[in-house]
Structures are given as C-alpha cells and as structure tokens.
Design an enzyme around this catalytic site. Sequence first.
Site, mmCIF file in Angstrom:
data_model
loop_
_atom_site.group_PDB
_atom_site.id
_atom_site.type_symbol
_atom_site.label_atom_id
_atom_site.label_comp_id
_atom_site.label_asym_id
_atom_site.label_seq_id
_atom_site.Cartn_x
_atom_site.Cartn_y
_atom_site.Cartn_z
ATOM 1 N N SER A 185 9.019 -3.130 -3.893
ATOM 2 C CA SER A 185 9.899 -1.937 -3.302
ATOM 3 C C SER A 185 11.186 -1.929 -4.026
ATOM 4 O O SER A 185 11.944 -0.742 -3.962
ATOM 5 C CB SER A 185 10.188 -2.119 -1.806
ATOM 6 O OG SER A 185 8.965 -2.378 -1.187
ATOM 7 N N HIS B 148 4.011 1.811 -6.695
ATOM 8 C CA HIS B 148 4.588 1.551 -5.435
ATOM 9 C C HIS B 148 3.780 2.317 -4.375
ATOM 10 O O HIS B 148 4.042 3.636 -4.464
ATOM 11 C CB HIS B 148 6.031 1.689 -5.436
ATOM 12 C CG HIS B 148 6.882 1.389 -4.215
ATOM 13 N ND1 HIS B 148 7.706 2.430 -3.531
ATOM 14 C CD2 HIS B 148 6.696 0.470 -3.378
ATOM 15 C CE1 HIS B 148 8.192 1.859 -2.353
ATOM 16 N NE2 HIS B 148 7.530 0.620 -2.281
ATOM 17 N N GLU C 66 4.790 5.864 -6.165
ATOM 18 C CA GLU C 66 5.884 5.836 -7.063
ATOM 19 C C GLU C 66 5.144 5.109 -8.414
ATOM 20 O O GLU C 66 5.020 3.904 -7.991
ATOM 21 C CB GLU C 66 7.223 5.617 -6.662
ATOM 22 C CG GLU C 66 8.052 6.272 -5.762
ATOM 23 C CD GLU C 66 8.958 5.765 -5.082
ATOM 24 O OE1 GLU C 66 9.831 6.531 -4.793
ATOM 25 O OE2 GLU C 66 9.145 4.470 -4.852
ATOM 26 N N ASN D 245 12.877 4.459 -1.295
ATOM 27 C CA ASN D 245 13.727 3.362 -0.890
ATOM 28 C C ASN D 245 15.152 3.467 -0.969
ATOM 29 O O ASN D 245 15.991 3.154 -0.006
ATOM 30 C CB ASN D 245 12.852 2.061 -1.147
ATOM 31 C CG ASN D 245 11.874 1.643 -0.420
ATOM 32 O OD1 ASN D 245 11.180 2.525 0.592
ATOM 33 N ND2 ASN D 245 10.979 0.840 -0.870
HETATM 34 N N1 LIG Z 1 6.031 -3.388 4.222
HETATM 35 C C1 LIG Z 1 6.249 -2.031 3.715
HETATM 36 O O1 LIG Z 1 6.324 -1.228 4.154
HETATM 37 C C2 LIG Z 1 6.184 -1.902 2.194
HETATM 38 C C3 LIG Z 1 6.007 -0.958 1.458
HETATM 39 C C4 LIG Z 1 5.628 -0.728 0.229
HETATM 40 C C5 LIG Z 1 6.004 -1.807 -0.727
HETATM 41 N N2 LIG Z 1 5.989 -3.047 -0.227
HETATM 42 C C6 LIG Z 1 6.110 -4.224 -0.927
HETATM 43 O O2 LIG Z 1 4.610 -4.768 -0.976
HETATM 44 C C7 LIG Z 1 5.008 -6.274 -1.126
HETATM 45 C C8 LIG Z 1 4.281 -6.745 -0.012
HETATM 46 O O3 LIG Z 1 4.756 -6.730 1.152
HETATM 47 P P1 LIG Z 1 4.123 -6.972 2.675
HETATM 48 O O4 LIG Z 1 5.137 -6.036 3.581
HETATM 49 O O5 LIG Z 1 2.993 -6.292 2.458
HETATM 50 O O6 LIG Z 1 4.477 -8.420 2.710
HETATM 51 P P2 LIG Z 1 3.502 -9.243 3.508
HETATM 52 O O7 LIG Z 1 4.505 -10.336 4.244
HETATM 53 O O8 LIG Z 1 3.137 -8.566 5.016
HETATM 54 O O9 LIG Z 1 2.288 -9.670 3.312
HETATM 55 C C9 LIG Z 1 2.475 -10.476 1.972
HETATM 56 C C10 LIG Z 1 1.143 -11.504 1.810
HETATM 57 O O10 LIG Z 1 0.977 -12.179 0.368
HETATM 58 C C11 LIG Z 1 0.536 -13.145 0.680
HETATM 59 N N3 LIG Z 1 0.740 -14.264 -0.460
HETATM 60 C C12 LIG Z 1 1.954 -14.888 -0.323
HETATM 61 N N4 LIG Z 1 1.987 -15.827 -1.447
HETATM 62 C C13 LIG Z 1 0.774 -15.440 -2.215
HETATM 63 C C14 LIG Z 1 0.220 -16.032 -3.358
HETATM 64 N N5 LIG Z 1 0.701 -16.758 -4.153
HETATM 65 N N6 LIG Z 1 -1.176 -15.491 -3.865
HETATM 66 C C15 LIG Z 1 -1.764 -14.816 -2.966
HETATM 67 N N7 LIG Z 1 -1.349 -14.131 -1.645
HETATM 68 C C16 LIG Z 1 0.119 -14.439 -1.446
HETATM 69 C C17 LIG Z 1 0.885 -13.626 2.179
HETATM 70 O O11 LIG Z 1 -0.112 -14.662 2.758
HETATM 71 C C18 LIG Z 1 0.896 -12.173 2.865
HETATM 72 O O12 LIG Z 1 -0.276 -12.199 3.401
HETATM 73 C C19 LIG Z 1 6.553 -6.588 -1.283
HETATM 74 O O13 LIG Z 1 6.783 -6.556 -2.820
HETATM 75 C C20 LIG Z 1 6.963 -5.276 -0.684
HETATM 76 O O14 LIG Z 1 8.495 -5.115 -1.035
HETATM 77 C C21 LIG Z 1 6.237 -3.280 1.367
#
Ligand SMILES: NC(=O)c1ccc[n+]([C@@H]2O[C@H](COP(=O)([O-])OP(=O)(O)OC[C@H]3O[C@@H](n4cnc5c(N)ncnc54)[C@H](O)[C@@H]3O)[C@@H](O)[C@H]2O)c1
Length: 596
Positions: A121, A142, A154, A192
């Site tokens: 993000s 994204h 995005e 964002n």
């Molecule tokens: N939460 C949101 O609203 C949102 C929206 C758009 C983008 N994002 C982006 O998406 C990405 C993930 O965010 P999230 O909120 O889903 O995080 P999250 O913490 O909910 O999930 C992350 C997952 O990654 C896994 N993980 C960690 N290390 C790993 C590895 N080495 N191999 C495989 N899996 C692994 C974890 O076990 C976890 O299940 C981030 O870059 C975030 O910025 C988040």
Amino acid sequence: MAREFTRVGVVGLGTMGAGIVEVFARNGIDVTAVEISDGALERGRATLTGSTDRAVAKGKLAEAERDALLARVDFRVGLDALHDVDLVIEAVPEHLDLKQRIFAELDRVCKPEAILATNTSSLSVTEISVATTRPNQVIGIHFFNPAPVMKLVEVVRTVVTSADVVADVEALCERLGKVDVTISDRAGFIANALLFGYLNHAVGMFEARYATREDIDAAMKLGCGLPMGPLALMDLIGLDTAYEILDTMYRRGGRDRRHAPAPLLKQMVTAGLLGRKSGRGFYTYERPGSPKVVPDEHTPLAAEAALADGARAIAKVGVVGSGTMATGIIEVFAKAGYEVISVTRGAEKSAKVCEAVKTSLNKGVVRGKLSETDRDDALGRITWSATLEHLADVDLVVEAVIEELSVKKALFASLDEICKPGVVLATTTSSLPVIDVAMATQRPADVVGLHFFNPAPIMPLVEIVQTIRTSAETSATARAVCAKLGKTGVVCGDRSGFIVNALLFPYLNDAVKMLEASYSTADDIDYAMKLGCGYPMGPFELLDVVGLDVSLAIQRELYLELREPGFAPAPLLEHLVTAGYLGRKTGRGFRDHTRR
Ligand SMILES: NC(=O)c1ccc[n+]([C@@H]2O[C@H](COP(=O)([O-])OP(=O)(O)OC[C@H]3O[C@@H](n4cnc5c(N)ncnc54)[C@H](O)[C@@H]3O)[C@@H](O)[C@H]2O)c1
C-alpha cells in the site's frame, strides 16, 4: 496478444491475500495460495471458506460455483510451490525487508517469464523490484479491502516496469471485472495518499477525546455518505497494517506530520488490538475475524437512558433567519411536532420563507412521504414573525442567520435580553467558534452549537457542539431534541470544522494538491475514491458541488486555527477561486459544467 494467465500465485493469506485468492478463483483462474506455516495456511483457508459461504448464504454464489471456486485453489506452505505460476501477487505484512527477501526468493523459484507483483500500500515498488534480477517484470497491483467487493485496482509501474507487463496486467484486471488506474510509484499511490491522513486525523480526534468513536464514525457516514466511519475502517484495514502504511508514508512522503502515526495506534498494536482480525481494535467484535460489533465498556448507554439524563422539556422553538438553512430547520421542527416561531427581518422575507417551506412540504406530499393532513398540521404549527420579542417564551432558539460573527453576537446579546431563563440558545454556525457567540450572552452555559447539514430536511446528521461553558443539561437537551427530530446527534468540542468539515476538507485539499502535482487526473482520482473506498462522490465532483469558494474558506479557517502546515490551502484552489471558477454554481470549477 495479451499474455494468458492460467495459474497465479498469492503469497500471504491475511486480510488482503485471502480476498485476492477469491477474486482470481471466482474468475476461473487457478491459484496456488502460499503461507508461511500450516497454522497460517488453515487460517487463510478458513477466511476464504467463510467468505464464500457467506456469498452462498446471501444468494450471490451458487453452491456448485463455490465448490468449483474452492477446487481451483491449491493451498501450500512455502514459496517453492510457485515454480509454475504465470504471475505472483505478494500480500505479506508491510515491511520492506520482508518483501525484498520474498521477492529475491520468488525470483529464484518462479519461471523466468513470470510477472512478480506486490500488493503493497505504501512501500516503494521500485525498491522491492531491485531485490530481483527482473525488475522490468515487477509491478504493483494494489487491491482494496475487501478485495472481492471493491472494484478498483491501482496498477503501479516503476520506471523500469516494461510496457507489455503493464498492458498484460491491465488486461488481467479487466478480466477480473476490476477498474484499473495506472500510476507511478509514489507513497500511498492515489487512494491511500488521500485516505490515511484523514484516518490518522480521526484517530487523533478520538485520542484527544474530542468525540466518541461512535460519534466520529456516525458523523462521517451520515454527514458525507461514506460506507464506513474512519475508526471502523481502521479496524477493517488492521491497525498493524495501518500503522506501517502511515509510518512508510511519513518517511517516504515528505515527512508530513499528518502521517506520523497517532501515538494511540502504536499502543493498540503493541497491546494486540489489531482490529477485526484480532477481535478487538477501536471496537470489540464477536470473535476474531467477525464483522459483528458487540457492546463493550465504551459502548454508550441506550439512547433513552442518556436522554433521561437531565434534558429540559422543549415544546416551543424559535428559528431566526431566512436563508436555506433556516427554511429547512423550520420544516424539520414543525414536522416533528414542535410549535415553531419563525423570525425574519421583515414581512417580505417571512412570506418568502413561508412559501419555501410550503413548497418543500408539498413536494413531500407529491412524493408520498407526507400525508396532506401532516403537511397542514406542520404548517399550522408555524407562526411567522418579524419581531424578535416574540421569542420571549420559547424553550429553544435556533439561530441560522448570516455567517458573520458580529451579526451573530449582536443577535445572541438581544436574545439574552428577550428570552426567559432556562432557554437553550443554539447556533447553526459551521465555522465560527460557538464560545464567541455564547460569551455575547450572560448565560453561556445555555448556549450550544446545533450544526445541521444542507438540506436539513434530508440530511440525517446534526453536530452538537459543546463549548467549555456548555452545561451538561443543555447538551442533554440538544441530544434529546435531535432524537425527537429523527436525526443522529453527534457530540463534539468547539473546534474549527467540528468533526465532519475538519476531517473532510483537508482530504479534498490534498486531492487538489495531488492534481496540481500532476500525479494523476481528476477523473482517475475521483474513480480511485469511489471505486477503491466506496465514496459516493470523488473529491473533484464534491468540490464542484460544495463550491470552491466555500471549500477554500473552510480550509483557510482550519489552517488558521490549527496551524497545521499540511492544511495550507492548495494554490490551485486559490487560483480557481480567484478566476471565478467556483464549481457548478458558476458553470465551471474543476470541470466545465456548461458542456454536457
Ligand atoms: N489491510 C488492507 O486494508 C490492505 C489493503 C490493500 C493492500 N494492503 C497491503 O497488503 C499487504 C498485506 O496486508 P494484510 O493487511 O493482508 O496483512 P495481514 O497481516 O492481514 O496478512 C499478512 C499475511 O502474510 C503472511 N506471511 C507473513 N510472512 C510470510 C511469508 N514469508 N510467506 C508467506 N506468507 C507470509 C502472514 O502469515 C499473514 O497471514 C500489505 O502490503 C498491505 O499494505 C492491505
């Protein structure tokens, strides 16, 4: 010929990853879904099953479709499983070093032609890409939360991403039924960058006890038509993820203080209060992962209990003013059964207001929202006057005259002499300090702000503004009145912009700054906020409706009071106002409304 994507990989099945898997599998694409451990894999699988089961229960997905969807997903632990995919989307936590390690590993494991994408993000896609030997095949894709629902994607191209990779990814987004906007690699991209300053500001308001979580959220939902309030949205995003996004944006985006994460966020993350995913964040949820909010120790008392709390009885209401707001407010009170005395500056003005109220009530009858009897009863409750002394025995006065402090102060001084003791005196000001008006009287404890939104008969929100002198009784009375009017009253302190304008206008101003910096177009920025965040209007549509002059004035007030450098009005906004491009009302603002 666009590239064929038959199998894609998703790394990390958390909040975003699980949703992204669902998007691909729903559209007939096979997915290898990878997690770091068996436990995490099972959680990811449970999220996907839960989401598809809910879709079946809601009748949005047939059972057979769900089964086919799930059969397309191969759940695996470890990145080695990704050797045969055409594209990988990484969705692991928002840490640069972790993402770089994963990309270096993906580069080793995946076939040479595979595209490697990040769902980051806020981190630099360029910095992630250089961890591989194929930065020209690295791109940002994204998605928005929840990925199966939100239409926007995005697409982030770095200076080295090759044009055919961008084109292939854009075609893929279309196949997934998404709307994509392609942009360059800047912290927070479009949505964002505009959203997180606002979210952080809302957390700051809550942290400063400026208003309750329920009131902050209700204000933005009802005042701006947003699908969720900012604190509920923080819980959905995940507070750990939100913290990292803010922190990165602060560091990458010019150290804008508004992106320095509110201290409360760090404390909540440390305490394990991560939002919905952990079952508790700003709100408490039925269980981890559940969207259902359950009452906790911060949940306000039931409305009736709060209302019984010292509210004065109000039967007769005076409304002073003859503009749009006064007209709407007269109608609102009369329809709710109050006896209303309208006071204007002359019989002619009273006749005009009376006509406007009649027209509006008649519209209600034509639309079937009001019976003829109710219309007649409402009109029968209104007395038209041009003499302030007629307010001697009302229980509440609502002032809605011109937005000029000297005029309001003089009026309140007169009301102080005319009205009986115990009357609640309310101002509808949207930008002046209520305390200034209160101190023009000898009874500041009885003065409160009642900030209605335009059009008053339709908008469900009223901001109840308490000054440091407003008594608990006055505030309780204001809340009881709002409830009787069928409005949601949110209580806040006496600060510039109250809740809604203070949170809304800096965001609009930021959108203007983004346009001014040529990062994106007005159309794409509007799309991003509507399709990525579910906003009813994009920032430029809204600015043209509100009026650029009005928006600039509000933004200037906020800047003057809070001295926050990030609130300085965008030069482009100033120039458009100077040029007379004020929005719809002059036919031209950010868009030309004279051409169809
Ligand atoms: N939460 C949101 O609203 C949102 C929206 C758009 C983008 N994002 C982006 O998406 C990405 C993930 O965010 P999230 O909120 O889903 O995080 P999250 O913490 O909910 O999930 C992350 C997952 O990654 C896994 N993980 C960690 N290390 C790993 C590895 N080495 N191999 C495989 N899996 C692994 C974890 O076990 C976890 O299940 C981030 O870059 C975030 O910025 C988040």
